[in-house]
Design a protein around this motif. Structure first.
Motif, PDB file in Angstrom:
ATOM      1  N   VAL A  60     -44.033   6.061 -68.764  1.00 21.48           N
ATOM      2  CA  VAL A  60     -43.746   6.303 -67.363  1.00 21.48           C
ATOM      3  C   VAL A  60     -42.505   7.174 -67.239  1.00 21.48           C
ATOM      4  CG1 VAL A  60     -43.173   5.189 -65.188  1.00 21.48           C
ATOM      5  CG2 VAL A  60     -44.720   4.061 -66.784  1.00 21.48           C
ATOM      6  N   SER A  61     -42.582   8.216 -66.404  1.00 25.63           N
ATOM      7  CA  SER A  61     -41.406   9.060 -66.220  1.00 25.63           C
ATOM      8  C   SER A  61     -40.442   8.396 -65.254  1.00 25.63           C
ATOM      9  CB  SER A  61     -41.827  10.432 -65.691  1.00 25.63           C
ATOM     10  OG  SER A  61     -42.405  10.284 -64.421  1.00 25.63           O
ATOM     11  N   GLY A  62     -39.198   8.846 -65.262  1.00 26.06           N
ATOM     12  CA  GLY A  62     -38.208   8.302 -64.355  1.00 26.06           C
ATOM     13  C   GLY A  62     -37.488   7.075 -64.885  1.00 26.06           C
ATOM     14  N   LEU A  63     -37.763   6.673 -66.127  1.00 31.37           N
ATOM     15  CA  LEU A  63     -37.078   5.532 -66.703  1.00 31.37           C
ATOM     16  C   LEU A  63     -35.670   5.937 -67.118  1.00 31.37           C
ATOM     17  CD1 LEU A  63     -39.844   4.056 -69.034  1.00 31.37           C
ATOM     18  CD2 LEU A  63     -39.170   3.261 -66.782  1.00 31.37           C
ATOM     19  N   ILE A  64     -34.725   5.027 -66.983  1.00 28.03           N
ATOM     20  CA  ILE A  64     -33.362   5.290 -67.398  1.00 28.03           C
ATOM     21  C   ILE A  64     -33.296   5.510 -68.901  1.00 28.03           C
ATOM     22  CG2 ILE A  64     -31.035   4.277 -67.551  1.00 28.03           C
ATOM     23  CD1 ILE A  64     -31.828   5.216 -64.754  1.00 28.03           C
ATOM     24  N   ASN A  65     -34.008   4.701 -69.668  1.00 25.98           N
ATOM     25  CA  ASN A  65     -34.058   4.824 -71.122  1.00 25.98           C
ATOM     26  C   ASN A  65     -35.528   4.889 -71.505  1.00 25.98           C
ATOM     27  OD1 ASN A  65     -33.648   4.775 -73.846  1.00 25.98           O
ATOM     28  ND2 ASN A  65     -32.699   2.767 -73.925  1.00 25.98           N
ATOM     29  N   ALA A  66     -36.092   6.087 -71.462  1.00 28.30           N
ATOM     30  CA  ALA A  66     -37.531   6.258 -71.659  1.00 28.30           C
ATOM     31  C   ALA A  66     -37.991   5.898 -73.071  1.00 28.30           C
ATOM     32  CB  ALA A  66     -37.935   7.693 -71.331  1.00 28.30           C
ATOM     33  N   ASN A  67     -37.116   6.024 -74.046  1.00 32.69           N
ATOM     34  CA  ASN A  67     -37.486   5.748 -75.440  1.00 32.69           C
ATOM     35  C   ASN A  67     -36.478   4.807 -76.098  1.00 32.69           C
ATOM     36  OD1 ASN A  67     -39.831   7.518 -75.677  1.00 32.69           O
ATOM     37  ND2 ASN A  67     -38.352   9.152 -75.328  1.00 32.69           N
ATOM     38  N   PRO A  68     -36.491   3.541 -75.717  1.00 27.01           N
ATOM     39  CA  PRO A  68     -35.521   2.623 -76.304  1.00 27.01           C
ATOM     40  C   PRO A  68     -35.843   2.317 -77.766  1.00 27.01           C
ATOM     41  CG  PRO A  68     -37.118   1.388 -75.057  1.00 27.01           C
ATOM     42  CD  PRO A  68     -37.414   2.858 -74.825  1.00 27.01           C
ATOM     43  N   VAL A  69     -34.828   1.951 -78.519  1.00 25.31           N
ATOM     44  CA  VAL A  69     -35.030   1.492 -79.886  1.00 25.31           C
ATOM     45  C   VAL A  69     -35.581   0.073 -79.793  1.00 25.31           C
ATOM     46  CG1 VAL A  69     -33.887   0.917 -82.065  1.00 25.31           C
ATOM     47  CG2 VAL A  69     -33.126   2.902 -80.733  1.00 25.31           C
ATOM     48  N   VAL A  70     -36.662  -0.189 -80.529  1.00 21.48           N
ATOM     49  CA  VAL A  70     -37.283  -1.511 -80.515  1.00 21.48           C
ATOM     50  C   VAL A  70     -37.083  -2.135 -81.889  1.00 21.48           C
ATOM     51  CG1 VAL A  70     -39.433  -2.805 -80.180  1.00 21.48           C
ATOM     52  CG2 VAL A  70     -38.990  -0.742 -78.824  1.00 21.48           C
ATOM     53  N   TYR A  71     -36.574  -3.360 -81.906  1.00 22.81           N
ATOM     54  CA  TYR A  71     -36.270  -4.081 -83.137  1.00 22.81           C
ATOM     55  C   TYR A  71     -37.289  -5.182 -83.355  1.00 22.81           C
ATOM     56  CZ  TYR A  71     -31.763  -1.801 -82.408  1.00 22.81           C
ATOM     57  OH  TYR A  71     -30.784  -0.877 -82.203  1.00 22.81           O
ATOM     58  N   GLU A  72     -37.371  -5.658 -84.595  1.00 22.47           N
ATOM     59  CA  GLU A  72     -38.252  -6.779 -84.904  1.00 22.47           C
ATOM     60  C   GLU A  72     -37.670  -8.056 -84.323  1.00 22.47           C
ATOM     61  OE1 GLU A  72     -40.574  -7.593 -87.856  1.00 22.47           O
ATOM     62  OE2 GLU A  72     -41.112  -5.534 -88.280  1.00 22.47           O
ATOM     63  N   LYS A  73     -38.546  -8.932 -83.880  1.00 21.70           N
ATOM     64  CA  LYS A  73     -38.107 -10.245 -83.414  1.00 21.70           C
ATOM     65  C   LYS A  73     -37.725 -11.084 -84.627  1.00 21.70           C
ATOM     66  CE  LYS A  73     -40.679 -10.967 -79.178  1.00 21.70           C
ATOM     67  NZ  LYS A  73     -41.566 -11.913 -78.489  1.00 21.70           N
ATOM     68  N   LYS A  74     -36.728 -11.947 -84.440  1.00 16.29           N
ATOM     69  CA  LYS A  74     -36.365 -12.893 -85.488  1.00 16.29           C
ATOM     70  C   LYS A  74     -37.468 -13.934 -85.597  1.00 16.29           C
ATOM     71  CE  LYS A  74     -32.290 -14.644 -85.645  1.00 16.29           C
ATOM     72  NZ  LYS A  74     -31.030 -15.314 -85.301  1.00 16.29           N
ATOM     73  N   GLU A  75     -37.644 -14.448 -86.781  1.00 15.56           N
ATOM     74  CA  GLU A  75     -38.616 -15.516 -86.959  1.00 15.56           C
ATOM     75  C   GLU A  75     -38.106 -16.763 -86.233  1.00 15.56           C
ATOM     76  OE1 GLU A  75     -40.412 -18.004 -90.670  1.00 15.56           O
ATOM     77  OE2 GLU A  75     -40.151 -15.838 -90.926  1.00 15.56           O
ATOM     78  N   ARG A  76     -39.003 -17.436 -85.556  1.00 17.18           N
ATOM     79  CA  ARG A  76     -38.613 -18.647 -84.828  1.00 17.18           C
ATOM     80  C   ARG A  76     -38.323 -19.753 -85.827  1.00 17.18           C
ATOM     81  NH1 ARG A  76     -39.237 -18.516 -79.304  1.00 17.18           N
ATOM     82  NH2 ARG A  76     -40.636 -16.916 -78.546  1.00 17.18           N
ATOM     83  N   ARG A  77     -37.237 -20.462 -85.590  1.00 21.79           N
ATOM     84  CA  ARG A  77     -36.881 -21.597 -86.437  1.00 21.79           C
ATOM     85  C   ARG A  77     -37.392 -22.869 -85.788  1.00 21.79           C
ATOM     86  NH1 ARG A  77     -30.701 -20.150 -86.871  1.00 21.79           N
ATOM     87  NH2 ARG A  77     -31.183 -19.813 -84.708  1.00 21.79           N
ATOM     88  N   VAL A  78     -37.798 -23.783 -86.604  1.00 28.86           N
ATOM     89  CA  VAL A  78     -38.293 -25.062 -86.105  1.00 28.86           C
ATOM     90  C   VAL A  78     -37.095 -25.959 -85.834  1.00 28.86           C
ATOM     91  CG1 VAL A  78     -39.688 -27.086 -86.647  1.00 28.86           C
ATOM     92  CG2 VAL A  78     -40.413 -24.813 -87.416  1.00 28.86           C
ATOM     93  N   ARG A  79     -37.093 -26.520 -84.650  1.00 28.48           N
ATOM     94  CA  ARG A  79     -36.009 -27.432 -84.271  1.00 28.48           C
ATOM     95  C   ARG A  79     -36.418 -28.847 -84.636  1.00 28.48           C
ATOM     96  NH1 ARG A  79     -32.173 -25.715 -81.280  1.00 28.48           N
ATOM     97  NH2 ARG A  79     -31.822 -27.710 -80.292  1.00 28.48           N
ATOM     98  N   SER A  80     -35.477 -29.634 -85.080  1.00 30.16           N
ATOM     99  CA  SER A  80     -35.789 -31.016 -85.428  1.00 30.16           C
ATOM    100  C   SER A  80     -35.955 -31.833 -84.143  1.00 30.16           C
ATOM    101  CB  SER A  80     -34.685 -31.614 -86.292  1.00 30.16           C
ATOM    102  OG  SER A  80     -33.461 -31.577 -85.598  1.00 30.16           O
ATOM    103  N   ALA A  81     -36.857 -32.757 -84.193  1.00 33.40           N
ATOM    104  CA  ALA A  81     -37.112 -33.623 -83.036  1.00 33.40           C
ATOM    105  C   ALA A  81     -36.011 -34.678 -82.951  1.00 33.40           C
ATOM    106  CB  ALA A  81     -38.469 -34.291 -83.182  1.00 33.40           C
ATOM    107  N   PRO A  82     -35.642 -35.068 -81.733  1.00 34.17           N
ATOM    108  CA  PRO A  82     -34.618 -36.108 -81.606  1.00 34.17           C
ATOM    109  C   PRO A  82     -35.128 -37.436 -82.149  1.00 34.17           C
ATOM    110  CG  PRO A  82     -35.490 -35.503 -79.448  1.00 34.17           C
ATOM    111  CD  PRO A  82     -36.120 -34.589 -80.459  1.00 34.17           C
ATOM    112  N   SER A  83     -34.238 -38.208 -82.729  1.00 36.96           N
ATOM    113  CA  SER A  83     -34.629 -39.516 -83.258  1.00 36.96           C
ATOM    114  C   SER A  83     -34.668 -40.541 -82.129  1.00 36.96           C
ATOM    115  CB  SER A  83     -33.627 -39.960 -84.327  1.00 36.96           C
ATOM    116  OG  SER A  83     -32.385 -40.238 -83.709  1.00 36.96           O
ATOM    117  N   ASP A  84     -35.210 -41.705 -82.420  1.00 41.28           N
ATOM    118  CA  ASP A  84     -35.268 -42.773 -81.420  1.00 41.28           C
ATOM    119  C   ASP A  84     -33.869 -43.182 -80.975  1.00 41.28           C
ATOM    120  OD1 ASP A  84     -37.990 -42.777 -81.452  1.00 41.28           O
ATOM    121  OD2 ASP A  84     -38.168 -44.426 -82.902  1.00 41.28           O
ATOM    122  N   ALA A  85     -32.898 -43.058 -81.868  1.00 40.68           N
ATOM    123  CA  ALA A  85     -31.519 -43.414 -81.531  1.00 40.68           C
ATOM    124  C   ALA A  85     -30.960 -42.487 -80.455  1.00 40.68           C
ATOM    125  CB  ALA A  85     -30.646 -43.357 -82.772  1.00 40.68           C
ATOM    126  N   ASP A  86     -31.499 -41.262 -80.357  1.00 37.32           N
ATOM    127  CA  ASP A  86     -31.043 -40.289 -79.373  1.00 37.32           C
ATOM    128  C   ASP A  86     -31.679 -40.499 -77.995  1.00 37.32           C
ATOM    129  OD1 ASP A  86     -29.528 -39.044 -81.294  1.00 37.32           O
ATOM    130  OD2 ASP A  86     -31.077 -37.586 -81.806  1.00 37.32           O
TER     131      ASP A  86
END
Length: 158
Positions: A2-28
């Motif tokens: 699309v024309s008229g964009l402020i940054n028509a050709n931005p640099v695109v980076y790879e997404k970081k791999e999602r990390r698995v979060r630990s589930a809260p324990s019953d004590a929490d």
């Protein structure tokens, strides 16, 4: 592209791999819900840029390192970096970040959204708008702005 964009050709980076979060324990079970930097990043990483079909993470507008969490003071600060110093969408991006965090985090947290120092030509004005309750409330009463924010926050099905 699309024309008229402020940054028509931005640099695109790879997404970081999602990390698995630990589930809260019953004590929490009865503990006060706490958050950390990773959790905040996970909430905002997929927000779509208002001008491009990329996430804020892919454009390096946000990063996990630019998030501060003080759980004891119930405080979160997200510092974002626009792709160009004269980005006209900086306020919209900041509003998207604020709305997503308000909708996602426990209500006890105060959210502070900032443009990274020296990365935007009107940094002080953008920061003032993004952290003024009345201005944010007025912006969210505007149906066009709210539609734009909701579109950026809509889940993507990649």
């Amino acid at each position: 592209m699309v024309s008229g964009l402020i940054n028509a050709n931005p640099v695109v980076y790879e997404k970081k791999e999602r990390r698995v979060r630990s589930a809260p324990s019953d004590a929490d079970e009865y503990a006060v819900e706490s958050i950390d930097q990773q959790e905040v990043f996970d909430h905002i990483r997929d927000i779509k840029d208002p001008e491009h079909p990329y996430s804020l993470e892919e454009l390096k507008v946000i990063s996990e390192d630019a998030i501060e969490v003080d759980d004891h003071r119930s405080y979160v600060r997200v510092t974002f970096t626009p792709t160009v110093e004269h980005c006209t969408m900086a306020t919209i991006i900041g509003l998207c970040l604020r709305v997503k965090l308000i909708r996602s985090l426990p209500s006890r947290y105060k959210v502070d959204i900032r443009v990274a120092p020296g990365t935007h030509s009107t940094e002080a004005a953008v920061n003032k708008q993004l952290n003024d309750k009345e201005r944010v409330a007025a912006a969210l009463e505007n149906p066009n702005l709210l539609d734009m924010v909701d579109e950026c926050l809509a889940p993507s099905y990649e």
